[in-house]
Design an enzyme around this catalytic site. Sequence first.
Site, PDB file in Angstrom:
ATOM      1  N   GLN A  47      53.174  74.870  44.130  1.00  0.00           N
ATOM      2  CA  GLN A  47      54.732  74.958  44.011  1.00  0.00           C
ATOM      3  C   GLN A  47      55.131  73.779  42.994  1.00  0.00           C
ATOM      4  OE1 GLN A  47      55.355  75.584  48.359  1.00  0.00           O
ATOM      5  NE2 GLN A  47      57.362  75.106  47.555  1.00  0.00           N
ATOM      6  N   SER A  91      47.016  72.520  46.446  1.00  0.00           N
ATOM      7  CA  SER A  91      47.922  73.067  47.644  1.00  0.00           C
ATOM      8  C   SER A  91      48.003  74.418  47.805  1.00  0.00           C
ATOM      9  CB  SER A  91      49.395  72.565  47.350  1.00  0.00           C
ATOM     10  OG  SER A  91      50.048  72.531  48.655  1.00  0.00           O
ATOM     11  N   LEU A  92      49.253  75.256  47.467  1.00  0.00           N
ATOM     12  CA  LEU A  92      49.202  76.572  47.754  1.00  0.00           C
ATOM     13  C   LEU A  92      48.015  77.365  46.748  1.00  0.00           C
ATOM     14  CD1 LEU A  92      50.533  79.646  47.596  1.00  0.00           C
ATOM     15  CD2 LEU A  92      51.689  78.918  45.659  1.00  0.00           C
ATOM     16  N   ARG A 126      52.794  81.094  55.497  1.00  0.00           N
ATOM     17  CA  ARG A 126      52.484  79.385  55.328  1.00  0.00           C
ATOM     18  C   ARG A 126      53.919  78.803  54.723  1.00  0.00           C
ATOM     19  NH1 ARG A 126      51.050  76.338  50.637  1.00  0.00           N
ATOM     20  NH2 ARG A 126      49.483  74.545  51.148  1.00  0.00           N
ATOM     21  N   HIS A 136      52.453  68.222  53.319  1.00  0.00           N
ATOM     22  CA  HIS A 136      51.280  67.393  53.303  1.00  0.00           C
ATOM     23  C   HIS A 136      51.302  66.075  53.933  1.00  0.00           C
ATOM     24  CE1 HIS A 136      49.299  70.511  50.814  1.00  0.00           C
ATOM     25  NE2 HIS A 136      50.362  70.522  49.993  1.00  0.00           N
ATOM     26  N   GLN A 169      44.567  71.029  55.467  1.00  0.00           N
ATOM     27  CA  GLN A 169      45.339  70.849  54.289  1.00  0.00           C
ATOM     28  C   GLN A 169      46.806  70.878  54.423  1.00  0.00           C
ATOM     29  OE1 GLN A 169      46.985  73.651  51.996  1.00  0.00           O
ATOM     30  NE2 GLN A 169      45.606  73.737  50.060  1.00  0.00           N
TER      31      GLN A 169
END
Length: 315
Positions: A10, A95-96, A120, A204, A253
């Site tokens: 993102q 991340s993503l 998610r 996170h 994560q």
Amino acid sequence: MATAFVFPGQGSQAVGMGKALADEFAVARAVFDEVDDALGERLSTLMWEGPADALTLTENTQPALLAVSLATLRVLETEAGVDLARDATFVAGHSLGEYSALAAARSLTIADTARLVRVRGRAMQKAVPVGVGAMAALIGLDFEQAAAVAADAAQGQVCQAANDNGGGQVVVSGDKAAVERAVEIAKSRGSKRAMLLPVSAPFHCSLMQPAADAMKDALAVATVKPPLVPVVANVLALPITDPAEIVRRLVEQVTGTVRWRESIAHMASQGVTTFYELGAGKVLSGLVKRIAAGAIGVAIGNPADVTAFKAAQGA
């Protein structure tokens, strides 16, 4: 000369992303159609026409970025003969982007991945009411310094080092008041810049536990296969291939630190000198050269980039 394929998270989204690929390449259009079908809506229309505020909603941003990354890979496979199993030593995503990496390595299908990242995105957005959490970038501090700032700023609230991006850029995440304290503490400890980020939720950190629980449930019924190429996991900064461990690390994560600096450094230590960033933006390519001396990052996300890649490969 070893290579790795990396996938953005993102922050790299923009209205219009992927449209030129779809216009020029049927295989790219097929990926966007597959994601649309999996979600039961025309996400591609939102991606290409906006509005921007709808695209930046986490539940839309995540599958949109996934779609562009996988469309880019499919174009490279058909137009330039890229074979991930043959041509990549590792894949990884920020991340993503870790989901994009897993789909690229055929550990997950495109349709399943699109549905997972939609879950998610929604779960992350829902985990913390808007305005309660925040994230801030601390520029010019190393990870240990930033983690110490976060710990001192917490004062009974949540404040954690969320992203270790490398190049002296660490993002902290948590309760809004604690993150605001971290910004001020960082400035007093030599941070070149410290600023709140325009994000919709504190990713996170432990405030995301409800989203981690949602992902545990969603992944429990997903079909996860061994990837064609080892995936360097965000929370480990080490490669993994076992499906059960992949699931476990994806759950971790959600609340854990994205150890991107260490992930790139590990791949470089294993001989990777070229990192191809597939999808929207050039964020990861810019970080590569700051983390691994002598390594290069190449962003590929539009037809001109594909042409340049083919020329460099002699394809």
